[in-house]
Structures are given as C-alpha cells and as structure tokens.
Design a protein around this motif. Structure first.
Motif, PDB file in Angstrom:
ATOM      1  N   PRO A   7       0.598  -1.012  -0.104  1.00 40.46           N
ATOM      2  CA  PRO A   7      -0.006  -0.102   0.017  1.00 40.46           C
ATOM      3  C   PRO A   7       1.244   1.478   0.161  1.00 40.46           C
ATOM      4  CG  PRO A   7      -0.172  -1.333   1.962  1.00 40.46           C
ATOM      5  CD  PRO A   7       0.863  -1.697   1.082  1.00 40.46           C
ATOM      6  N   ALA A   8       0.216   2.686  -0.697  1.00 39.91           N
ATOM      7  CA  ALA A   8       1.247   3.351  -1.073  1.00 39.91           C
ATOM      8  C   ALA A   8       1.349   4.084   1.046  1.00 39.91           C
ATOM      9  CB  ALA A   8       0.631   4.748  -1.138  1.00 39.91           C
ATOM     10  N   ARG A   9       2.610   4.604   0.986  1.00 40.57           N
ATOM     11  CA  ARG A   9       2.690   4.996   2.831  1.00 40.57           C
ATOM     12  C   ARG A   9       3.689   5.739   2.660  1.00 40.57           C
ATOM     13  NH1 ARG A   9       3.862   0.621   7.649  1.00 40.57           N
ATOM     14  NH2 ARG A   9       2.745   1.752   9.357  1.00 40.57           N
ATOM     15  N   LEU A  10       3.402   6.815   3.630  1.00 44.01           N
ATOM     16  CA  LEU A  10       3.954   8.167   3.867  1.00 44.01           C
ATOM     17  C   LEU A  10       5.229   7.856   5.084  1.00 44.01           C
ATOM     18  CD1 LEU A  10       5.211  11.121   3.905  1.00 44.01           C
ATOM     19  CD2 LEU A  10       3.012  11.593   6.052  1.00 44.01           C
ATOM     20  N   THR A  11       6.106   8.009   4.568  1.00 46.80           N
ATOM     21  CA  THR A  11       7.589   7.608   5.553  1.00 46.80           C
ATOM     22  C   THR A  11       8.569   9.100   5.888  1.00 46.80           C
ATOM     23  OG1 THR A  11       7.856   4.901   4.487  1.00 46.80           O
ATOM     24  CG2 THR A  11       9.352   5.440   5.816  1.00 46.80           C
ATOM     25  N   VAL A  12       8.548   9.173   6.904  1.00 45.04           N
ATOM     26  CA  VAL A  12       9.715   9.829   7.423  1.00 45.04           C
ATOM     27  C   VAL A  12      10.429   9.934   8.253  1.00 45.04           C
ATOM     28  CG1 VAL A  12       9.508  12.149   9.167  1.00 45.04           C
ATOM     29  CG2 VAL A  12       7.059  11.436   7.922  1.00 45.04           C
ATOM     30  N   GLU A  41      12.458  13.464   4.306  1.00 45.06           N
ATOM     31  CA  GLU A  41      13.750  13.762   4.818  1.00 45.06           C
ATOM     32  C   GLU A  41      13.782  14.862   6.109  1.00 45.06           C
ATOM     33  OE1 GLU A  41      17.121  14.028   2.616  1.00 45.06           O
ATOM     34  OE2 GLU A  41      17.866  15.259   4.632  1.00 45.06           O
ATOM     35  N   LEU A  42      13.784  14.532   7.413  1.00 42.08           N
ATOM     36  CA  LEU A  42      13.432  15.877   7.915  1.00 42.08           C
ATOM     37  C   LEU A  42      13.913  15.887   9.151  1.00 42.08           C
ATOM     38  CD1 LEU A  42       8.918  15.447   8.046  1.00 42.08           C
ATOM     39  CD2 LEU A  42       9.906  17.038   6.459  1.00 42.08           C
ATOM     40  N   ASP A  43      14.393  17.282   9.790  1.00 41.84           N
ATOM     41  CA  ASP A  43      14.516  17.380  11.411  1.00 41.84           C
ATOM     42  C   ASP A  43      13.639  16.850  12.300  1.00 41.84           C
ATOM     43  OD1 ASP A  43      12.749  19.576  12.471  1.00 41.84           O
ATOM     44  OD2 ASP A  43      14.338  20.316  13.177  1.00 41.84           O
ATOM     45  N   LEU A  44      14.213  16.335  13.756  1.00 39.86           N
ATOM     46  CA  LEU A  44      13.037  16.072  15.104  1.00 39.86           C
ATOM     47  C   LEU A  44      11.954  16.875  15.089  1.00 39.86           C
ATOM     48  CD1 LEU A  44      12.574  13.808  16.892  1.00 39.86           C
ATOM     49  CD2 LEU A  44      14.095  15.260  18.146  1.00 39.86           C
ATOM     50  N   THR A  75      22.269  11.078   1.922  1.00 44.55           N
ATOM     51  CA  THR A  75      22.969   9.934   1.383  1.00 44.55           C
ATOM     52  C   THR A  75      22.258   8.126   0.733  1.00 44.55           C
ATOM     53  OG1 THR A  75      24.806  10.516   2.294  1.00 44.55           O
ATOM     54  CG2 THR A  75      25.136   8.158   1.215  1.00 44.55           C
ATOM     55  N   VAL A  76      21.463   8.451   1.707  1.00 41.08           N
ATOM     56  CA  VAL A  76      20.315   6.389   2.012  1.00 41.08           C
ATOM     57  C   VAL A  76      19.315   7.291   0.924  1.00 41.08           C
ATOM     58  CG1 VAL A  76      19.172   5.458   3.263  1.00 41.08           C
ATOM     59  CG2 VAL A  76      21.594   5.663   3.949  1.00 41.08           C
ATOM     60  N   SER A  77      18.495   8.658   1.352  1.00 44.34           N
ATOM     61  CA  SER A  77      17.466   9.410   0.219  1.00 44.34           C
ATOM     62  C   SER A  77      17.788   9.235  -1.365  1.00 44.34           C
ATOM     63  CB  SER A  77      17.279  10.456   0.671  1.00 44.34           C
ATOM     64  OG  SER A  77      16.888  10.169   1.972  1.00 44.34           O
TER      65      SER A  77
END
Ligand SMILES: Nc1nc2c(ncn2[C@@H]2O[C@H](COP(=O)(O)OP(=O)(O)O)[C@@H](O)[C@H]2O)c(=O)[nH]1
Ligand SMILES: Nc1ncnc2c1ncn2[C@@H]1O[C@H](COP(=O)(O)OP(=O)(O)O)[C@@H](O)[C@H]1O
Length: 201
Positions: free
Chosen positions: A15-20, A113-116, A31-33
């Motif tokens: 399923p489409a999913r939002l990952t932070v 990709e976000l800060d805390l 680098t990982v992104s």
C-alpha cells in the motif's frame, strides 16, 4: 440475517505509505535518500522549501525550493506547509503540503526527510505515517562524518553536535530504528520497511 461482507482481495502491491526519515546531522539521511531514489525511481521524495541560501551546485526545485522569508511566511499563513521548523538555529525548512497529498492519492510511496521537530509535527498531522530514525553506529562515527563532509566550520559543527545529542535521545519516539553502518545495507532495510522491492533494470 445478512451475509457477511465479502473479504476484500489481498493487495497485490504494497500500500502507498508515507514514511518520515529523521536522524541527527551527518548521519547520512541525504546519502540514504539519494540511494533510495537511485534504486526506486518511482519513489517520490518531497522537495522542501527553505529560507537558507542556495549553495553552489544546488538546483532550485531539485535540492530545495529556495524562498524568501516573506514567501515562507505566506506559505505558513495560508496553510500550505504540512510542517515547518527552524533548523540549526537559523533558517526555516518546511514541507509543501499539496504535492505530498497528491502523490499519496496517486498511490505512490512517499518519503520525507525531516529534522526531529518536523517529524513530531507530521506525527500529529498524519499519524498513519511510519517514522524511521536513522542512527549512526557510534557518536564518534557521527563526528567523523560531520568533519569528513567538510561543509561546516568548527563552531557550527559544535552547535550541530549539541543538537545531535538531544536528537539521539528521541530515538524511542520512532516506529523503527535503522543503523546507517553501511549505505547499501541501511537503504535495503529502509526499502523493506516501505514495502519496496528492488527494481531490476
Ligand atoms: N522540519 C524540516 N526539516 C527539514 C526539511 N528539509 C530539510 N530538513 C532538515 O534540515 C536540516 C538541514 O538541511 P540542509 O540545509 O540541507 O543541511 P545539511 O543536510 O546539514 O547539509 C537537515 O537535518 C534536514 O533533515 C523540512 O522540510 N522540514
Ligand atoms: N554509511 C556510511 N558510512 C560512511 N560514511 C557515510 C555513510 N552514510 C553517509 N556517509 C557520509 O557522511 C557524511 C554525511 O552524510 P549526509 O548524507 O550529508 O548526512 P545528513 O543528510 O544526515 O546530514 C557524508 O560525507 C556522507 O558521504
């Protein structure tokens, strides 16, 4: 008596999913992104707005949308930011809401990709998202990576490392922890968490 509702067929794709994805400075989020994007071009990675100046080599709309403080104010005031934060004490960074909603509605997997601070805001706004914390193998290795990257002077590095110590304490707030010991391995683990298989060209 009514018949039971027919069972829906099992999904054929994830399923489409939002990952932070979050984690301290220089742990390797960028680098990982980038490796995720290389291995799965269909993955959509949000392009943030920032008030920080463009660095040499950075491209508008690719690395960031570079906006004035006035424009950033306007985007926040009109509800166009899903989340935003002042990062490393100076500049503002935020996620434009509309593209994220559009990509999710179209069924694409989405990575932020976000800060805390940003991750905490998305937790409130979109609790169905999954939250992944990228962590270094050791604090010494984090220092090594920050120094090795060579993009900050000693004073800025100290400031970022002080923030990093606090951020590392927030690891328990996340659904998953991925150790970035090796880029290929860590990327593979993140892909599995997102339900993505490797696409063979
Ligand atoms: N809250 C939030 N943080 C962001 C956003 N975009 C980038 N960041 C974070 O801002 C920080 C600084 O990014 P950047 O200026 O590219 O510096 P660098 O990643 O340290 O080279 C990183 O920790 C990013 O994760 C965003 O849209 N919202
Ligand atoms: N698994 C790893 N092993 C060794 N060095 C790494 C690894 N992941 C990233 N790096 C290096 O660490 C530095 C910081 O990575 P970067 O992606 O800029 O971090 P962030 O986006 O989290 O601030 C870069 O010089 C990058 O090449």
């Amino acid at each position: 008596m009514t018949d039971p509702a027919p069972a829906s067929p099992p999904p054929t794709t994830a399923p489409a999913r939002l990952t932070v994805l979050s984690g301290p400075t220089a742990v390797g989020k960028g680098t990982v992104s980038a490796e995720m994007r290389r291995r799965r071009p269909d993955l959509w990675i949000s392009v943030s707005c920032t008030t920080r100046p463009r660095r040499p080599g950075e491209v508008e709309g690719v690395h960031y949308h570079f906006v004035t403080p006035e424009r950033f104010d306007e985007l926040v005031a009109t509800g166009q930011m899903l989340e935003w934060a002042v990062v490393h004490g100076v500049h503002r960074y935020g996620t434009p809401r509309e593209p994220v909603e559009r990509q999710l509605a179209a069924g694409r997997p989405v990575l932020l990709e976000l800060d805390l601070q940003g991750a905490r805001q998305v937790r409130v706004a979109m609790p169905e998202a999954q939250f992944v914390f990228l962590t270094p193998p050791s604090f010494e290795e984090l220092v090594h990576r920050l120094v090795g990257r060579g993009t900050e002077g000693p004073e800025e590095r100290e400031r970022r490392l002080a923030t990093a110590r606090q951020e590392l304490d927030a690891v328990t707030e996340f659904d998953h922890v991925v150790v970035n010991d090796d880029v290929t391995r860590a990327t593979g683990e993140l892909m599995r968490l997102m339900g993505l298989q490797e696409q063979v060209a």
